[in-house]
Design a protein around this motif. Structure first.
Motif, PDB file in Angstrom:
ATOM      1  N   GLY A 104       0.854  -1.104  -0.073  1.00 15.41           N
ATOM      2  CA  GLY A 104      -0.058  -0.035  -0.005  1.00 15.41           C
ATOM      3  C   GLY A 104       0.898   1.284  -0.126  1.00 15.41           C
ATOM      4  O   GLY A 104       0.314   2.300  -0.423  1.00 15.41           O
ATOM      5  N   ASP A 154       3.367   1.907  -1.451  1.00 15.38           N
ATOM      6  CA  ASP A 154       3.732   2.251  -2.859  1.00 15.38           C
ATOM      7  C   ASP A 154       2.669   2.468  -4.143  1.00 15.38           C
ATOM      8  O   ASP A 154       2.856   2.297  -5.020  1.00 15.38           O
ATOM      9  CB  ASP A 154       4.445   0.837  -3.555  1.00 15.38           C
ATOM     10  CG  ASP A 154       5.990   1.359  -4.234  1.00 15.38           C
ATOM     11  OD1 ASP A 154       6.198   2.400  -4.295  1.00 15.38           O
ATOM     12  OD2 ASP A 154       6.362   0.223  -4.622  1.00 15.38           O
ATOM     13  N   VAL A 155       1.573   3.033  -3.413  1.00 14.21           N
ATOM     14  CA  VAL A 155       0.394   2.975  -4.210  1.00 14.21           C
ATOM     15  C   VAL A 155       0.774   3.968  -5.202  1.00 14.21           C
ATOM     16  O   VAL A 155       0.220   3.965  -6.424  1.00 14.21           O
ATOM     17  CB  VAL A 155      -0.636   3.305  -3.165  1.00 14.21           C
ATOM     18  CG1 VAL A 155      -0.653   4.822  -2.779  1.00 14.21           C
ATOM     19  CG2 VAL A 155      -2.127   3.504  -4.174  1.00 14.21           C
ATOM     20  N   LEU A 177       2.782   2.506  -8.193  1.00 14.16           N
ATOM     21  CA  LEU A 177       1.544   1.477  -8.717  1.00 14.16           C
ATOM     22  C   LEU A 177       0.743   2.300  -9.661  1.00 14.16           C
ATOM     23  O   LEU A 177       0.538   1.769 -10.865  1.00 14.16           O
ATOM     24  CB  LEU A 177       0.922   0.785  -7.840  1.00 14.16           C
ATOM     25  CG  LEU A 177       1.663  -0.309  -7.180  1.00 14.16           C
ATOM     26  CD1 LEU A 177       1.072  -0.823  -5.998  1.00 14.16           C
ATOM     27  CD2 LEU A 177       2.416  -1.294  -7.830  1.00 14.16           C
ATOM     28  N   ALA A 178       0.363   3.450  -9.428  1.00 15.81           N
ATOM     29  CA  ALA A 178      -0.437   4.200 -10.214  1.00 15.81           C
ATOM     30  C   ALA A 178       0.111   4.736 -11.435  1.00 15.81           C
ATOM     31  O   ALA A 178      -0.215   4.710 -12.626  1.00 15.81           O
ATOM     32  CB  ALA A 178      -1.055   5.318  -9.460  1.00 15.81           C
ATOM     33  N   ALA A 220      -0.967  -5.738  -1.530  1.00 24.19           N
ATOM     34  CA  ALA A 220      -1.884  -4.840  -1.751  1.00 24.19           C
ATOM     35  C   ALA A 220      -2.842  -5.123  -3.010  1.00 24.19           C
ATOM     36  O   ALA A 220      -2.467  -4.399  -3.925  1.00 24.19           O
ATOM     37  CB  ALA A 220      -1.298  -3.309  -1.641  1.00 24.19           C
ATOM     38  N   GLY A 273      -5.769  -4.227  -4.046  1.00 24.12           N
ATOM     39  CA  GLY A 273      -6.563  -3.049  -4.647  1.00 24.12           C
ATOM     40  C   GLY A 273      -5.808  -2.019  -5.369  1.00 24.12           C
ATOM     41  O   GLY A 273      -6.003  -1.987  -6.774  1.00 24.12           O
ATOM     42  N   PRO A 274      -4.545  -1.534  -5.207  1.00 28.64           N
ATOM     43  CA  PRO A 274      -3.765  -0.759  -5.928  1.00 28.64           C
ATOM     44  C   PRO A 274      -3.363  -1.672  -7.114  1.00 28.64           C
ATOM     45  O   PRO A 274      -2.871  -0.768  -8.243  1.00 28.64           O
ATOM     46  CB  PRO A 274      -2.654  -0.314  -5.219  1.00 28.64           C
ATOM     47  CG  PRO A 274      -3.201  -0.324  -3.678  1.00 28.64           C
ATOM     48  CD  PRO A 274      -4.003  -1.301  -3.841  1.00 28.64           C
ATOM     49  N   ARG A 303      -4.670  -4.010  -8.668  1.00 34.03           N
ATOM     50  CA  ARG A 303      -5.847  -4.388  -9.670  1.00 34.03           C
ATOM     51  C   ARG A 303      -5.823  -3.573 -10.944  1.00 34.03           C
ATOM     52  O   ARG A 303      -6.018  -4.163 -12.024  1.00 34.03           O
ATOM     53  CB  ARG A 303      -7.015  -4.373  -8.912  1.00 34.03           C
ATOM     54  CG  ARG A 303      -8.311  -4.411  -9.852  1.00 34.03           C
ATOM     55  CD  ARG A 303      -9.459  -4.635  -9.006  1.00 34.03           C
ATOM     56  NE  ARG A 303      -9.500  -5.879  -8.285  1.00 34.03           N
ATOM     57  CZ  ARG A 303      -9.923  -7.183  -8.835  1.00 34.03           C
ATOM     58  NH1 ARG A 303     -10.388  -7.268  -9.882  1.00 34.03           N
ATOM     59  NH2 ARG A 303      -9.891  -8.177  -7.948  1.00 34.03           N
ATOM     60  N   GLU A 304      -5.386  -2.353 -10.811  1.00 31.77           N
ATOM     61  CA  GLU A 304      -5.441  -1.332 -12.139  1.00 31.77           C
ATOM     62  C   GLU A 304      -4.531  -1.820 -13.202  1.00 31.77           C
ATOM     63  O   GLU A 304      -4.743  -2.000 -14.286  1.00 31.77           O
ATOM     64  CB  GLU A 304      -5.055   0.044 -11.699  1.00 31.77           C
ATOM     65  CG  GLU A 304      -5.377   0.990 -12.732  1.00 31.77           C
ATOM     66  CD  GLU A 304      -5.089   2.333 -12.328  1.00 31.77           C
ATOM     67  OE1 GLU A 304      -5.180   3.443 -13.131  1.00 31.77           O
ATOM     68  OE2 GLU A 304      -4.832   2.514 -11.218  1.00 31.77           O
TER      69      GLU A 304
END
Length: 303
Positions: free
Chosen positions: A132, A134-135, A138-139, A183, A185-186, A188-189
């Motif tokens: 998380g 590193d969100v 990751l984006a 993580a 969630g982040p 998944r993109e």
């Protein structure tokens, strides 16, 4: 989910470990990157690749995307060479924000893609942690992956675009069937992008690190393919999958596959973007000491 498409091994270990052979080592390649802090003569990398070509290697991963780098690698590896290129970390954020930057990169790579030489693009060089914290990165990686894939497709040079992770992207990896992403969630993109474009999930494995830090309570023989299926007893059996393991590589790779399946992405291909075994001091441990980082260990692992 299919097995790994291709493996990449550190060139120094590979060059010493493989016997000479005439046949091609299918889906196997080498990572081509100068050692940190060392200057490399321009002719060194092609010479190493030519030597490995004689041992059946026809694939390499470059930590750059320059046209000259691609041409030199393809020439050294000979007919049928396949090259994976990388967008440096310093360019990732700008590429994710600016389509013009992505077009510039794709204009450099496109001729080699259309010629069938470049068949994979990595966004970034150092693996993100996948956690998380590193969100933001990751984006940026997700944005850059989408932008580069779109720019290359627009240039009639469609090519898979992916990001290489290491095993830190997992919160747990033992037993393999209980693996979870740290993580999801982040992450998944990026997974959605991979599925939409047919790109593989890429993982960099470090069996020496996993063994030395006791991620698994395992023997050095298990970590270096020293246990023989059908002759030696397996190191462990995964109760959840009813699968027994004779080597650490398979356990680590299956941990990634189970984590993907748990998030609903078991249809993604998985590529091993880098794997190897050190031959010298590791974290202050002298080669030949308890760290297991010897040339014999690396040769056993690579062979």
């Amino acid at each position: 989910m299919r097995r790994a498409l291709w493996h990449l091994l550190c060139a120094a270990a590979a060059a010493r470990a493989f016997p000479r052979r005439a046949e091609i080592l299918q889906n196997f390649g080498v990572v081509s990157r100068p050692a940190a802090g060392k200057k490399t003569r321009p002719e060194t990398r092609p010479a190493t690749l030519r030597r490995l070509r004689g041992e059946g290697v026809q694939r390499t991963r470059l930590f750059a995307y320059g046209a000259k780098d691609i041409e030199d690698a393809a020439t050294a590896l000979g007919p049928g060479a396949k090259v994976a290129v990388s967008v440096p970390d310093a360019e990732v954020e700008a590429v994710g924000r600016d389509y013009a930057d992505a077009k510039r990169i794709c204009a450099t790579i496109a001729p080699a893609v259309r010629a069938g030489v470049v068949d994979l693009i990595f966004v970034g060089v150092e693996p993100p942690s996948g956690i998380g914290a590193d969100v933001g990165r990751l984006a940026s990686l997700a944005n850059a992956s989408r932008t580069i894939a779109a720019a290359c497709a627009a240039a009639n040079a469609t090519v898979p675009v992916t990001v290489a992770y290491n095993l830190n992207c997992l919160r747990s990896s033992y037993p393999p069937s209980a693996s979870l992403f740290a993580a999801p969630g982040p992450l998944r993109e990026i997974l959605v992008h991979l599925r939409a474009t047919g790109a593989p999930f890429a993982i960099q494995l470090d069996p020496h690190l996993a063994w030395s830090q006791s991620y698994y309570d395992v023997s050095l023989a298990f970590a270096t393919f020293g246990l023989e299926y059908g002759v030696d007893a397996p190191q462990f059996a995964d109760v959840g999958s009813h699968k027994s393991y004779w080597n650490l590589f398979d356990a680590m790779l299956d941990a990634v596959r189970w984590a993907l399946a748990r998030e609903g992405f078991d249809d993604l291909d998985v590529v091993v973007a880098k794997v190897g075994w050190p031959t010298g001091p590791v974290d202050g441990t002298a080669g030949g000491g308890p760290g297991g980082a010897t040339l014999d260990d690396a040769a056993r692992f690579a062979s």
